[in-house]
Write a protein that holds these residues in place. Structure first.
Motif, PDB file in Angstrom:
ATOM      1  N   GLU A 426       0.839  -1.188   0.000  1.00  0.00           N
ATOM      2  CA  GLU A 426       0.000   0.000   0.000  1.00  0.00           C
ATOM      3  C   GLU A 426       0.877   1.242   0.000  1.00  0.00           C
ATOM      4  N   ALA A 427       0.373   2.296  -0.631  1.00  0.00           N
ATOM      5  CA  ALA A 427       1.094   3.567  -0.629  1.00  0.00           C
ATOM      6  C   ALA A 427       0.105   4.675  -0.299  1.00  0.00           C
ATOM      7  N   ILE A 428       0.625   5.729   0.302  1.00  0.00           N
ATOM      8  CA  ILE A 428      -0.222   6.854   0.701  1.00  0.00           C
ATOM      9  C   ILE A 428       0.094   8.050  -0.181  1.00  0.00           C
ATOM     10  N   VAL A 429      -0.952   8.597  -0.790  1.00  0.00           N
ATOM     11  CA  VAL A 429      -0.810   9.772  -1.647  1.00  0.00           C
ATOM     12  C   VAL A 429      -1.227  10.999  -0.848  1.00  0.00           C
ATOM     13  N   HIS A 430      -0.302  11.945  -0.716  1.00  0.00           N
ATOM     14  CA  HIS A 430      -0.573  13.161   0.047  1.00  0.00           C
ATOM     15  C   HIS A 430      -0.829  14.331  -0.906  1.00  0.00           C
ATOM     16  N   PHE A 431      -1.699  15.227  -0.472  1.00  0.00           N
ATOM     17  CA  PHE A 431      -2.105  16.358  -1.301  1.00  0.00           C
ATOM     18  C   PHE A 431      -1.996  17.667  -0.527  1.00  0.00           C
ATOM     19  N   SER A 432      -1.843  18.749  -1.272  1.00  0.00           N
ATOM     20  CA  SER A 432      -2.089  20.078  -0.734  1.00  0.00           C
ATOM     21  C   SER A 432      -3.484  20.517  -1.191  1.00  0.00           C
ATOM     22  N   HIS A 433      -3.997  21.588  -0.635  1.00  0.00           N
ATOM     23  CA  HIS A 433      -5.306  22.144  -1.004  1.00  0.00           C
ATOM     24  C   HIS A 433      -6.440  21.129  -0.834  1.00  0.00           C
ATOM     25  N   ILE A 434      -6.428  20.455   0.312  1.00  0.00           N
ATOM     26  CA  ILE A 434      -7.500  19.482   0.563  1.00  0.00           C
ATOM     27  C   ILE A 434      -8.736  20.151   1.161  1.00  0.00           C
ATOM     28  N   GLY A 435      -8.672  21.437   1.448  1.00  0.00           N
ATOM     29  CA  GLY A 435      -9.813  22.119   2.029  1.00  0.00           C
ATOM     30  C   GLY A 435     -10.175  21.526   3.373  1.00  0.00           C
ATOM     31  N   SER A 436     -11.458  21.278   3.564  1.00  0.00           N
ATOM     32  CA  SER A 436     -11.913  20.668   4.812  1.00  0.00           C
ATOM     33  C   SER A 436     -11.852  19.152   4.764  1.00  0.00           C
ATOM     34  N   GLY A 437     -11.271  18.604   3.694  1.00  0.00           N
ATOM     35  CA  GLY A 437     -11.116  17.158   3.580  1.00  0.00           C
ATOM     36  C   GLY A 437     -11.411  16.670   2.181  1.00  0.00           C
ATOM     37  N   LEU A 438     -10.959  15.463   1.898  1.00  0.00           N
ATOM     38  CA  LEU A 438     -11.177  14.842   0.598  1.00  0.00           C
ATOM     39  C   LEU A 438     -12.510  14.112   0.569  1.00  0.00           C
ATOM     40  N   MET A 439     -13.066  13.972  -0.639  1.00  0.00           N
ATOM     41  CA  MET A 439     -14.300  13.197  -0.793  1.00  0.00           C
ATOM     42  C   MET A 439     -14.388  12.644  -2.200  1.00  0.00           C
ATOM     43  N   VAL A 440     -15.218  11.613  -2.350  1.00  0.00           N
ATOM     44  CA  VAL A 440     -15.604  11.123  -3.671  1.00  0.00           C
ATOM     45  C   VAL A 440     -16.800  11.945  -4.108  1.00  0.00           C
ATOM     46  N   GLY A 441     -16.700  12.578  -5.275  1.00  0.00           N
ATOM     47  CA  GLY A 441     -17.753  13.482  -5.701  1.00  0.00           C
ATOM     48  C   GLY A 441     -18.294  13.158  -7.080  1.00  0.00           C
ATOM     49  N   GLU A 442     -19.398  13.791  -7.398  1.00  0.00           N
ATOM     50  CA  GLU A 442     -20.042  13.622  -8.701  1.00  0.00           C
ATOM     51  C   GLU A 442     -20.513  14.987  -9.180  1.00  0.00           C
ATOM     52  N   LYS A 443     -20.185  15.305 -10.425  1.00  0.00           N
ATOM     53  CA  LYS A 443     -20.563  16.576 -11.020  1.00  0.00           C
ATOM     54  C   LYS A 443     -21.518  16.324 -12.179  1.00  0.00           C
ATOM     55  N   LYS A 444     -22.704  16.944 -12.111  1.00  0.00           N
ATOM     56  CA  LYS A 444     -23.687  16.831 -13.181  1.00  0.00           C
ATOM     57  C   LYS A 444     -24.099  18.229 -13.633  1.00  0.00           C
ATOM     58  N   GLY A 445     -23.819  18.521 -14.901  1.00  0.00           N
ATOM     59  CA  GLY A 445     -24.236  19.799 -15.463  1.00  0.00           C
ATOM     60  C   GLY A 445     -23.760  20.979 -14.635  1.00  0.00           C
ATOM     61  N   LEU A 446     -24.682  21.913 -14.407  1.00  0.00           N
ATOM     62  CA  LEU A 446     -24.350  23.106 -13.634  1.00  0.00           C
ATOM     63  C   LEU A 446     -24.614  22.932 -12.146  1.00  0.00           C
ATOM     64  N   GLU A 447     -25.046  21.748 -11.747  1.00  0.00           N
ATOM     65  CA  GLU A 447     -25.312  21.510 -10.333  1.00  0.00           C
ATOM     66  C   GLU A 447     -24.008  21.455  -9.548  1.00  0.00           C
ATOM     67  N   PRO A 448     -24.057  21.834  -8.270  1.00  0.00           N
ATOM     68  CA  PRO A 448     -22.851  21.720  -7.433  1.00  0.00           C
ATOM     69  C   PRO A 448     -22.399  20.269  -7.330  1.00  0.00           C
ATOM     70  N   VAL A 449     -21.116  20.069  -7.104  1.00  0.00           N
ATOM     71  CA  VAL A 449     -20.576  18.725  -6.901  1.00  0.00           C
ATOM     72  C   VAL A 449     -21.200  18.123  -5.652  1.00  0.00           C
ATOM     73  N   LYS A 450     -21.618  16.869  -5.750  1.00  0.00           N
ATOM     74  CA  LYS A 450     -22.231  16.182  -4.625  1.00  0.00           C
ATOM     75  C   LYS A 450     -21.354  15.026  -4.158  1.00  0.00           C
TER      76      LYS A 450
END
Length: 524
Positions: A426-450
């Motif tokens: 296993e390996a751990i991928v670290h990020f900058s700019h994670i905001g309040s945390g990472l999530m799995v999201g979905e973007k549809k059209g002009l709707e906000p990411v859910k």
């Protein structure tokens, strides 16, 4: 012959120019009603007149004057001003420019996705009808190219309304609208875009000289510029030919006929169209320097996608040379990373199409005061001109609001790859700019990411054999990193994410709804 000219071509042209300007002080053709001046800086105002002529300029409570130099050029600067929503008159000699605002001015440049009009965006009918923002103005520059730098370009400022907004750059409009709604001050956008163009026509000669990695491009460009004795002789021969040609040309014009056989400038071997190096900079950008601006938003790369990593050096040349020539320091330069296009590539290693140029675009973040709006989740796989320009403008505006306008509370970037921690299977991928945390999201059209409960996708890993496999990926319990593995990889040595032409299945976001930028940890 050049040393014995009784009247050089330059002298003749100066006589003609002086005669034409004798009766009138002139300003650039894009200085017209409804313009926006940049707040909080010394504002350059310039133009041409008879040598030695006194020019008086007044605006608000300021009245200043200067004299034209020996070549008939003059420049002065208004003292820094606060933003002002009330239109005022800028008086230059006997010429009045009406309804001038003071606010924020941004250049919107690039190719067709920047040129793309509001009339072609999602919900264009509703968006145009709602475009009642008289404090937003657009300067639409005439698209023209030139072999040599020009000092003027035509353009018209318009007030944003349902009657005019249809012809605004859609990305620029949504960027400006977001800024205006937050700042409540005038926003001016300068549309300096041209569909189908590569990056080379937008870079001045200075840019090719500044970046060592562009040596071969500089050599190609310098084949014709008067930078050595051989080329200077070519240009002097050309000027001699022009001088000989002028009397006959003048005679034909006086008789109502077009001149014949104008001598060709020395052959550069470059394209005769607007695609040649420096040509659009010469005619669209050079003439607007040093107009006061806040910064640049840039959407280009589709025509340059095959350059891969080499594109970064050209982007560096573009950014650093524009900043140098403007003389306003390291003003912000924000880039739109290319959207998804074409079919999904099922090979884990990716690397097709836009993958490499997105890396080059992301690498521009190495330069100071730059930003990146990631868009692979809002494109159209079958259309190089996706209609969702709303989110593009919004994502660009987050960078500006946070970095330039003091909105420190805003999360303005999606996750950016920081480092890979190898710990075996296993390996751990670290990020900058994670905001309040990472999530799995979905973007549809002009709707906000859910946020969704689906599996995290888009990650590929490789071991010491450098063979790539799709990874099992999950967000860590603390929401700050991603853990990747595969039963086919004993020790993870490298990871890639969304590294393909169409990374449509990639779904890592921060909780503020901004997508993670594509990346590769390897240099294979």
């Amino acid at each position: 012959m050049q040393t014995k000219r009784k009247t050089s071509l330059l002298s003749l042209l100066l006589v003609f120019m002086t005669a034409s300007l004798q009766a009138e002080v002139k300003t650039p053709a894009f200085f017209n009603d409804h313009m926006v001046l940049q707040r909080n800086i010394s504002v350059p105002i310039w133009g041409w007149a008879s040598p030695g002529e006194l020019i008086n300029v007044s605006f608000g409570d300021q009245s200043i004057s200067t004299k034209a130099d020996k070549d008939g050029k003059w420049l002065l600067k208004l003292k820094p001003m606060e933003a002002n929503l009330e239109g005022q008159t800028l008086t230059i000699a006997n010429h009045s420019i009406k309804n001038v605002l003071v606010g924020e001015v941004w250049i919107c440049s690039g190719q067709s996705n920047m040129q793309w009009r509001l009339s072609g965006a999602f919900n264009s009918k509703e968006e145009i009808a709602a475009a009642k923002f008289p404090a937003i103005r657009q300067l639409n520059l005439t698209r023209t190219a030139a072999n040599l730098p020009r000092t003027d370009v035509k353009g018209e400022w318009t007030v944003c309304s349902p009657e005019t907004a249809k012809d605004y750059t859609a990305v620029g409009y949504f960027f400006a609208r977001s800024l205006y709604k937050s700042l409540k001050i005038p926003i001016g956008i300068i549309d300096a875009s041209w569909g189908g163009t590569g990056i080379e026509p937008w870079i001045p000669e200075l840019g090719f000289n500044m970046v060592a990695e562009l040596e071969k491009d500089k050599i190609e460009l310098h084949k014709i510029l008067p930078v050595n004795d051989k080329n200077k002789q070519k240009w002097n021969d050309y000027l001699d030919e022009l001088e000989s040609w002028l009397p006959g040309a003048e005679k034909r014009v006086s008789q109502g006929s077009l001149p014949l056989n104008m001598p060709d400038r020395p052959d550069s071997g470059m394209p005769v169209t607007h695609h040649g190096m420096t040509k659009i900079f010469n005619s669209m950008i050079h003439p607007i320097i040093p107009y006061g601006v806040r910064g640049v938003v840039w959407y280009q790369g589709e025509s340059s996608w095959g350059q891969g990593d080499y594109y970064f050096f050209k982007k560096k040349a573009l950014i650093e040379s524009w900043r140098e020539l403007w003389g306003q320091g390291e003003f912000p330069f924000y880039t739109v990373q290319l959207a998804n296009l074409h079919k999904f590539n099922e090979k884990a290693e990716g690397g097709d199409g836009y993958a490499k140029i997105r890396e080059a675009q992301k690498r521009s973040l190495e330069l100071p005061n730059t930003g990146l709006a990631v868009t692979y989740d809002i494109g159209n796989p079958v259309n190089i001109h996706p209609k969702n320009k709303q989110d593009v403008g919004k994502r660009l505006s987050l960078w500006a609001l946070a970095k330039e306008y003091g909105r420190k509370e805003l999360v303005y970037s999606g996750p950016l790859f920081k480092k890979l921690h190898n710990s075996g299977a296993e390996a751990i991928v670290h990020f900058s700019h994670i905001g309040s945390g990472l999530m799995v999201g979905e973007k549809k059209g002009l709707e906000p990411v859910k946020k969704t409960s689906t599996a995290l996708k888009g990650f590929a890993i490789a071991g010491e054999d450098q063979k790539w496999y799709w990874a099992n990926a999950r967000i860590s319990a603390d929401g700050k990193s991603v853990i990747v593995s595969s039963d086919k990889v004993k020790k993870v040595m490298a990871v890639r994410y969304a590294y393909r032409w169409n990374p449509i299945h990639s779904n890592l976001y921060n909780r503020e709804g901004l997508p993670a930028a594509p990346f590769k940890s390897d240099n294979w």
